[in-house]
Design a protein around this motif. Structure first.
Motif, short mmCIF file in Angstrom:
data_model
loop_
_atom_site.label_atom_id
_atom_site.label_comp_id
_atom_site.label_asym_id
_atom_site.label_seq_id
_atom_site.Cartn_x
_atom_site.Cartn_y
_atom_site.Cartn_z
N LYS A 1 -34.16 0.04 -28.88
CA LYS A 1 -34.84 -1.05 -29.58
C LYS A 1 -36.33 -1.05 -29.26
O LYS A 1 -36.72 -0.76 -28.14
CB LYS A 1 -34.22 -2.39 -29.17
N LYS A 2 -37.12 -1.40 -30.27
CA LYS A 2 -38.57 -1.47 -30.08
C LYS A 2 -38.94 -2.91 -29.71
O LYS A 2 -38.53 -3.86 -30.39
CB LYS A 2 -39.30 -1.08 -31.37
N VAL A 3 -39.73 -3.07 -28.67
CA VAL A 3 -40.15 -4.41 -28.24
C VAL A 3 -41.66 -4.44 -28.09
O VAL A 3 -42.26 -3.55 -27.46
CB VAL A 3 -39.47 -4.81 -26.91
N ALA A 4 -42.29 -5.47 -28.66
CA ALA A 4 -43.74 -5.69 -28.52
C ALA A 4 -43.98 -7.11 -28.01
O ALA A 4 -43.27 -8.04 -28.40
CB ALA A 4 -44.42 -5.51 -29.88
N ILE A 5 -44.97 -7.24 -27.13
CA ILE A 5 -45.24 -8.54 -26.52
C ILE A 5 -46.66 -9.00 -26.85
O ILE A 5 -47.59 -8.18 -26.85
CB ILE A 5 -45.05 -8.43 -24.99
N PHE A 6 -46.81 -10.30 -27.15
CA PHE A 6 -48.16 -10.87 -27.22
C PHE A 6 -48.25 -12.01 -26.22
O PHE A 6 -47.26 -12.69 -25.92
CB PHE A 6 -48.54 -11.30 -28.65
N GLY A 7 -49.44 -12.16 -25.65
CA GLY A 7 -49.63 -13.16 -24.60
C GLY A 7 -50.80 -14.06 -24.93
O GLY A 7 -51.80 -13.64 -25.53
#
Ligand SMILES: Cc1cc2nc3c(=O)[nH]c(=O)nc-3n(C[C@H](O)[C@H](O)[C@H](O)COP(=O)(O)O)c2cc1C
Length: 174
Positions: free
Chosen positions: A84-90
């Motif tokens: 699975k592809k996971v991207a994070i924004f903070g």
């Protein structure tokens, strides 16, 4: 392809950014507040996950967010998210909290990595002004850092560039 957007927030800024990302990305489900989930089982049915996390617990090594994400970290690490592809924004404040800018992103990143996810959405740090961030790995942030407190004039541009990047990195987004 099923792609989810999840956020936690204390004053609403991370939710607002999640909604703006949803408006810019075709193919992603509407954003969900993590505190409305009973557990994380639905993560396993997704092909891609985009997560928003603010930093409130200034200077902490663990439980850096100060939101419901902190109590979910161990559960995330125990999932099997292989493939699975996971991207994070903070969300953070690079002016007032310049020694700890968006620190919580890296903590969430490390637990998703532990779960076997393929991490995407890394962003060059050169357009930001800050002293220290635990979320910088080499020359890049391990996700998209957004500063609605001190650099809100840069948010539109940052979101638009990141969305274009995610369209290349997460199949099913356009
Ligand atoms: C008491 C307090 C502590 C904060 N600590 C940090 C911090 O350590 N690092 C950072 O980048 N931002 C910090 N911030 C800024 C918030 O992360 C920022 O306002 C964020 O946009 C809040 O997101 P939310 O509205 O989704 O909760 C702090 C803000 C407050 C009021």
């Amino acid at each position: 392809m099923a792609i989810g957007i999840y956020f936690a927030t204390t004053t609403g800024k991370t939710e607002d950014i999640a909604e703006r990302l949803h408006g810019l990305l075709s193919g992603a489900n509407p954003p969900k507040d993590l505190s409305d989930l009973e557990d994380l089982t639905e993560f396993s049915s997704l092909d891609g996950i985009i997560c928003g996390i603010p930093t409130w617990n200034t200077g902490a090594d663990s439980e850096r967010s100060g939101t419901v994400w902190d109590s979910m970290l161990e559960d995330i690490g125990a999932l099997n998210l292989n493939g699975k592809k996971v991207a994070i924004f903070g969300l953070g404040d690079s002016s007032t909290y310049t020694e700890n800018f968006c620190d919580a992103m890296e903590e969430l990143h490390s637990y998703f990595k532990k779960a076997g996810a393929t991490m995407v959405g890394y962003v060059d740090k050169s357009s930001y002004t800050f002293d220290e961030s635990k979320s910088v790995v080499g020359e890049k942030f391990c996700g998209l850092a957004i500063d609605e407190d001190s650099e809100s004039d840069m948010t539109d541009d940052r979101l638009s560039k990141w969305c274009n990047q995610l369209k290349d990195e997460i199949p099913g987004l356009s």
